[in-house]
Scaffold this active site. Structure first.
Site, PDB file in Angstrom:
ATOM      1  N   SER A  36       0.802  -1.222   0.000  1.00 40.29           N
ATOM      2  CA  SER A  36       0.000   0.000   0.000  1.00 40.29           C
ATOM      3  C   SER A  36       0.839   1.277   0.000  1.00 40.29           C
ATOM      4  O   SER A  36       0.323   2.349  -0.313  1.00 40.29           O
ATOM      5  CB  SER A  36      -0.936   0.018   1.212  1.00 40.29           C
ATOM      6  OG  SER A  36      -0.201  -0.127   2.423  1.00 40.29           O
TER       7      SER A  36
ATOM      8  N   ASP B 169      -2.087   8.613   7.750  1.00 40.41           N
ATOM      9  CA  ASP B 169      -3.052   7.751   8.438  1.00 40.41           C
ATOM     10  C   ASP B 169      -2.281   6.838   9.395  1.00 40.41           C
ATOM     11  O   ASP B 169      -1.098   7.082   9.655  1.00 40.41           O
ATOM     12  CB  ASP B 169      -3.894   6.982   7.404  1.00 40.41           C
ATOM     13  CG  ASP B 169      -3.075   5.982   6.579  1.00 40.41           C
ATOM     14  OD1 ASP B 169      -1.890   5.759   6.894  1.00 40.41           O
ATOM     15  OD2 ASP B 169      -3.631   5.406   5.613  1.00 40.41           O
TER      16      ASP B 169
ATOM     17  N   HIS C 189       0.674   5.142   6.764  1.00 39.63           N
ATOM     18  CA  HIS C 189       1.322   5.663   5.557  1.00 39.63           C
ATOM     19  C   HIS C 189       1.737   7.129   5.697  1.00 39.63           C
ATOM     20  O   HIS C 189       1.049   7.915   6.336  1.00 39.63           O
ATOM     21  CB  HIS C 189       0.361   5.539   4.367  1.00 39.63           C
ATOM     22  CG  HIS C 189      -0.203   4.169   4.197  1.00 39.63           C
ATOM     23  ND1 HIS C 189      -1.447   3.800   4.682  1.00 39.63           N
ATOM     24  CD2 HIS C 189       0.325   3.058   3.620  1.00 39.63           C
ATOM     25  CE1 HIS C 189      -1.675   2.525   4.403  1.00 39.63           C
ATOM     26  NE2 HIS C 189      -0.620   2.052   3.755  1.00 39.63           N
TER      27      HIS C 189
END
Length: 370
Positions: free
Chosen positions: A43, A335, A338
């Site tokens: 991600s 977040d 990340h």
């Protein structure tokens, strides 16, 4: 007298036109020469592949992508590290996700992004999310792209394209966060599987995967290590006894893996002729940003900008009910997991231009002219 003056002026004007045309042509050649960009990972570098699969790991909703004006599937407010690197090397647009319906034809000649949120080196990593593309699946997808490129431009041209392309891999964090550190989910019991054994298995699997990528024509392969996962807001929430400090054990796991990964990169460079394996020390860069955050212009280095619950905003992923910090450029983390666009920009530029302490044995700028 008038004719005598006109001739030098005419000659000068012609000379300036030639110079101008040369500059324009040089820029066009420079743009055309931008290498194709093939991206693998999780991600941290997913550009939207998980939008197209049934997965609990998604970022296709606001406020993700707020600085794009809309959600894109990126797990941040704006660009990922590889987006910024693509701009640095002269790509005209962002490298498209493999699963997007428009990623076909001429679009794949500039590169493809195969990364998937929740993905890992091991195939069972991230199974809590359901759908995700682990590294083996990503390599399978590149094999499909490779064949499509060969069919489009011929084998010789395709070989040349891959020899000059950049291949970036940023993976491994989930093998710890959503595998080894979550035994209830992964069924990997830490008292039965030592960190040393788990990391050794990771390295062994990763070696096979990197050699497979090389066998498919990749020459310039940038391998990012695992960042300081003990410093992310999620780990801080899960380990309140650490106070305001990073959590030691996850960082120790990352450092154990990173030390062996660096040795693996060195071995591959020694044993595989015609290869440029590059070790990107993201751990060092991010840890430096966190420790010295004010010198980089940040005001917060331990909490999520997009937050809802928890002391560090790290308990719940960024979503429609989350609050967003007033100035995103002042936060290291977007977040619970990340970095922000602002932090990604610093990381990317240090990988592009940094010294051997950031990226070894050469930086990306040096790799491109090597």
């Amino acid at each position: 007298m008038g004719n005598l003056l006109q001739k030098p002026i005419y000659a000068l004007s012609q000379f300036l036109i030639v110079i101008l045309m040369f500059i324009v042509e040089l820029r066009l050649c420079s743009s055309a020469a931008a290498p194709a960009n093939f991206i693998f990972g999780d991600s941290l570098v997913d550009a939207g592949n998980n939008n197209y699969i049934a997965s609990l790991s998604k970022a296709d909703f606001a406020p993700n992508g707020i600085d794009f004006g809309m959600p894109t599937g990126r797990y941040t407010n704006g660009r990922t590290i590889v987006d910024i690197l693509g701009q640095e090397i002269g790509l005209s647009g962002f490298t498209p996700p493999y699963l997007a319906p428009t990623t076909e034809g001429a679009a794949i000649l500039q590169g493809v992004n195969y990364a998937s949120g929740g993905g890992g080196i091991f195939n069972h990593t991230g199974k809590i999310f359901g759908g995700r593309l682990n590294l083996d699946a990503q390599l399978d997808n590149f094999a499909n792209t490779r064949q499509a490129i060969i069919s489009t431009i011929g084998e010789d041209a395709a070989t040349n394209l891959f020899q000059n392309a950049l291949f970036s891999i940023a993976i491994g964090s989930n093998d710890f966060i959503n595998n080894y550190l979550t035994p209830v989910i992964s069924k990997v019991e830490q008292h039965l599987v030592s960190p040393q054994s788990f990391v050794a298995a990771m390295i062994s699997r990763f070696r096979t995967q990197l050699m497979r990528l090389k066998s498919m024509g990749a020459k310039n392969i940038i391998v990012a290590n695992v960042g300081p996962i003990g410093c992310i807001p999620f780990q801080r929430e899960m380990n309140p006894s650490a106070g305001n400090e990073c959590v030691d054990f996850p960082n120790q796991l990352a450092q154990l893996f990173n030390a062996q990964l660096r040795s693996l990169v060195q071995q591959l460079n020694t044993n595989l002729d015609g290869s440029n394996f590059i070790y990107a020390d993201v751990y060092h860069i991010v840890h430096d940003i966190i420790r010295n955050y004010t010198s980089y212009g940040f005001e917060n280095s331990n909490s999520a900008c997009c937050h809802s619950m928890g002391r560090f905003g790290g308990l719940i992923p960024c979503g429609p009910t989350s609050k967003v910090c007033e100035d995103r450029s002042k936060y290291v983390f977007w977040d619970p997991y990340h970095p922000t666009d602002a932090a990604n920009s610093i990381i990317a530029k240090r990988l592009m231009h940094g010294s051997a302490i950031d990226i070894w044995p050469m930086n990306i700028r040096q790799l491109l002219i090597n």
